[in-house]
Design an enzyme around this catalytic site. Structure first.
Site, short mmCIF file in Angstrom:
data_model
loop_
_atom_site.label_atom_id
_atom_site.label_comp_id
_atom_site.label_asym_id
_atom_site.label_seq_id
_atom_site.Cartn_x
_atom_site.Cartn_y
_atom_site.Cartn_z
N SER A 245 2.71 -7.30 0.70
CA SER A 245 2.81 -5.90 1.12
C SER A 245 2.25 -5.00 0.03
O SER A 245 2.27 -5.37 -1.15
CB SER A 245 4.27 -5.52 1.35
N ASP A 246 1.74 -3.85 0.43
CA ASP A 246 1.50 -2.84 -0.59
C ASP A 246 2.86 -2.44 -1.15
O ASP A 246 3.91 -2.75 -0.59
CB ASP A 246 0.74 -1.62 0.00
N TRP A 247 2.84 -1.73 -2.27
CA TRP A 247 4.07 -1.48 -3.02
C TRP A 247 5.01 -0.52 -2.27
O TRP A 247 4.81 0.69 -2.23
CB TRP A 247 3.70 -0.93 -4.40
#
Ligand code: BGC
Length: 644
Positions: A245-247
């Protein structure tokens, strides 16, 4: 996952490794923890696994002292040079490896630049899926040949920063959305032909991992969108690696896991609004989900096998450099006082990983410079006796080595956000031109204050005692993660500065350092004899532009986007200023479909100032009797390699 296409042996090793893990270990491997790197997977000492260090970013080692700052993505794309792209990726990865990163969070296949106002296009490459796809492929090959995993981000349709994340109600645990993140609403053909192509080519280059993005796509968060991750990425494209996932882009546990996300980052902390709160959707929640039968253990095994296969494929289990302790304190994502695990560091700290990369960066900076205008033989310079250097972009950095804001004074050779870099030094145009000028015995006068330049300075008798041979005007525009651009003009009144200098100097050369598109009204001024777009050119920016200005290097860069006459000529405006307050009111309709970038201008026959692919050189060419050969491979297929 079958490991097809070359990962078969690594897959066997990964399966063997996973068979030795406990349920808890697997659950924790699927989630990050605060630690020295931007993303951290915990070590498992009993299996001699020292964890995974995930680091930004696309132009350098973001947390790297004594590391190089390479040319930005958009600069590299402007070179249209496969070798340059490969060498840049390879050298950058060597620096990452020496600092202990296992995974580089890059390259960037999106944003693609649907709108020129998107502020992260400089981290990526070109407003064209094919060119961006080639840039992805060469960068990934360069990085992974150096033994570091690449990460193709941000999957997908991440075409604006505005409302990229949900906004949350300030209630006790901040889990209630006020408004959800923007949804990119996009038809299937456009998704495939425009936005997915760079990722398809990344998969073909065997990219280790992909990052699902912050935005929603057609109503579902990218990291819990089964159609995107299971069907398109892992199915149609046959992606064998893992999806992280992106952050803070994970918004569920089971739904994300079932939708094809394999790793949640940064994991141990979850982003709610502006706050990072302890806890992960995975970790112990995933253990419970497996125990109570909600998630099948085979899916959890698949996640970890996907994570470990590229690790073994690249031989990262053998003699991999330890994480340099010096990266920890520079990590803004998880500062040392947030670490829960007792991280141990071995090896030298503050490692100097730069090798001799600066020479290459200088060449790359020159090779990616785009010459847009050159009249009256203005360039190359021929030992001018009297030189004026103007503009607030010419001189030294005045706000530190890690550019974090739109600072007024100083040369822009990179930008801020997760794609930012720490300069160990910066060659500025002022330094580089002064050095040349001293050799030539030229007179150099410099005026770095844009306000003064655009107003009284030029009318003062102190200004330019005699007509200079050339006035070199350095101007910039800042674009960075988190906030989209609101204008395509040069910052700090740049257009007025260019006009004002040209009004007084009949040989005015304008050089821009920008993340992407600038409209250039001054291009019509008869005294603006030359224009160069250098973008964000890294640590050797000054030397590189001097090499081009003085003709040591013949410019060969070509625009990776369109420069229109007017801002209003561009289509596909960002979705901004949603004034209603419904939870799902942020909807961005990609109604232009395939008409992205030059495709739109072509389709509507709109004249542009400088077209996609435009770029002059100092040579004139005379081509005759051209013949084209069809070199399409006979076995060309739209399908990925067969899975066993
Ligand atoms: C960015 C990613 C980056 C991550 C880690 C996010 O905000 O969108 O590109 O890799 O942060 O810093």
């Amino acid at each position: 996952m079958t490991g097809s296409g070359g990962w078969e042996t690594a897959l066997v090793k990964a399966k063997r490794f996973v068979s030795k893990l406990t349920l808890e270990e697997k659950s924790w491997m699927a989630t990050g923890q605060p630690g020295p790197c931007v993303g951290n997977v915990l070590p498992i000492p009993r299996l001699n696994f020292s964890g995974l260090c995930l680091q930004n970013g696309p132009q350098c080692v973001q947390q790297g002292d004594y590391s190089s700052v390479f040319v930005s993505g958009v600069s590299a794309a402007a070179s249209w040079d496969r070798q340059l792209l490969y060498d840049r990726g390879n050298a950058m990865a060597k620096e990452h490896k020496a600092k202990g990163s296992h995974v580089i969070l890059g390259p960037i296949g999106g944003p693609l630049g649907r709108s020129p106002y998107d502020s992260r296009t400089w981290e990526g490459f070109a407003v064209d899926p094919y060119l961006t796809g080639v840039c992805m492929e060469e960068t990934i090959n360069g990085m992974q040949d150096a033994g570091v995993q690449a990460n193709a981000k941000h999957f997908i349709a991440n075409e604006q920063e505005t409302q990229r994340n949900p906004s949350y109600a300030p209630d006790a645990n901040e889990t209630t959305y006020i408004q959800d993140s923007v949804s990119a609403n996009i038809d299937d053909r456009t998704l495939h032909e425009i936005y997915m192509w760079p990722f398809a080519n990344a998969v073909r280059a065997k990219v280790a991992s992909a990052m699902c993005s912050y935005n929603r796509v057609n109503g579902s968060h990218s990291c819990q969108n089964s159609y995107l991750l299971n069907h398109l990425l892992k199915g149609e494209l046959g992606f064998q690696g893992y999806v992280m996932s992106d952050w803070g882009a994970t918004h569920s546990g089971v739904a994300s896991v079932e939708s094809g996300m394999d790793m949640s980052m940064p994991g141990g902390f979850t982003l709610y609004g502006e706050e990072w709160t302890e806890g992960s959707f995975l970790g112990k929640n995933l253990t419970s989900a497996v125990k109570n039968g909600t998630v099948e253990v085979s899916r959890l095994n698949d996640m970890i096998v996907r994570i470990m296969t590229p690790y073994f494929w690249l031989g990262q289990e053998k003699n991999y450099p330890s994480v340099d302790a010096s990266v920890g304190p520079l990590n803004v994502d998880s500062a040392p006082d947030t670490w829960l695990y007792d991280w141990k560091f071995t090896g030298e700290t503050n490692r100097d990983v730069r090798a001799n990369h600066s020479a290459m960066i200088r060449e790359h900076g020159a090779s990616s410079t785009v010459l847009l205008k050159n009249e009256r033989n203005a360039l190359p310079l021929r030992k001018p006796r009297n030189i004026v250097i103007a503009g607030n972009d010419a001189g030294p950095l005045t706000q530190g080595p890690n550019l974090q804001a739109n600072f007024e004074y100083g040369h822009l050779a990179g930008s801020s956000g997760s794609g930012s870099c720490r300069f160990t030094y910066l060659s500025t145009p002022l330094d580089a031109i002064n050095t040349r000028a001293r050799k030539d015995g030229s007179l150099v006068q410099f005026y770095l204050n844009n306000t003064l330049l655009a107003t009284e300075a030029l009318t003062s008798p102190l200004w330019i005692p005699q007509q200079p041979d050339v006035c070199l005007v350095f101007l910039k525009s800042f674009a960075a993660e988190g906030e989209d651009r609101t204008s395509l003009d040069l910052d700090w009144n740049g257009n007025a500065v260019a006009e004002a200098v040209a009004n007084h100097c009949n040989n005015t050369v304008v050089i821009t350092n920008s993340g992407g598109v600038n409209v250039m009204p001054f291009a019509d001024h008869p005294n603006v004899t030359a224009i160069l777009a250098q973008h964000y050119a890294g640590e050797e920016s000054g030397n590189a532009i001097a090499d081009v200005l003085y003709g040591d290097v013949n410019p060969s860069g070509k625009l990776p986007y369109v420069i229109a006459y007017n801002e209003s000529d561009y289509n596909a405006p960002l979705t901004t200023a949603v004034e209603t307050n419904g939870t799902w009111d942020w909807q961005s309709w990609f109604d232009e479909e395939l008409e992205v970038g030059y495709r739109y201008f072509d389709a509507h026959n709109i004249s542009v100032r400088y077209e996609f692919g435009f770029g002059l050189s100092y040579t004139t060419f005379d081509l005759k009797n051209l013949k084209a050969k069809d070199s399409t491979p006979a076995n060309l297929t739209a399908l990925p390699a067969k899975r066993a």
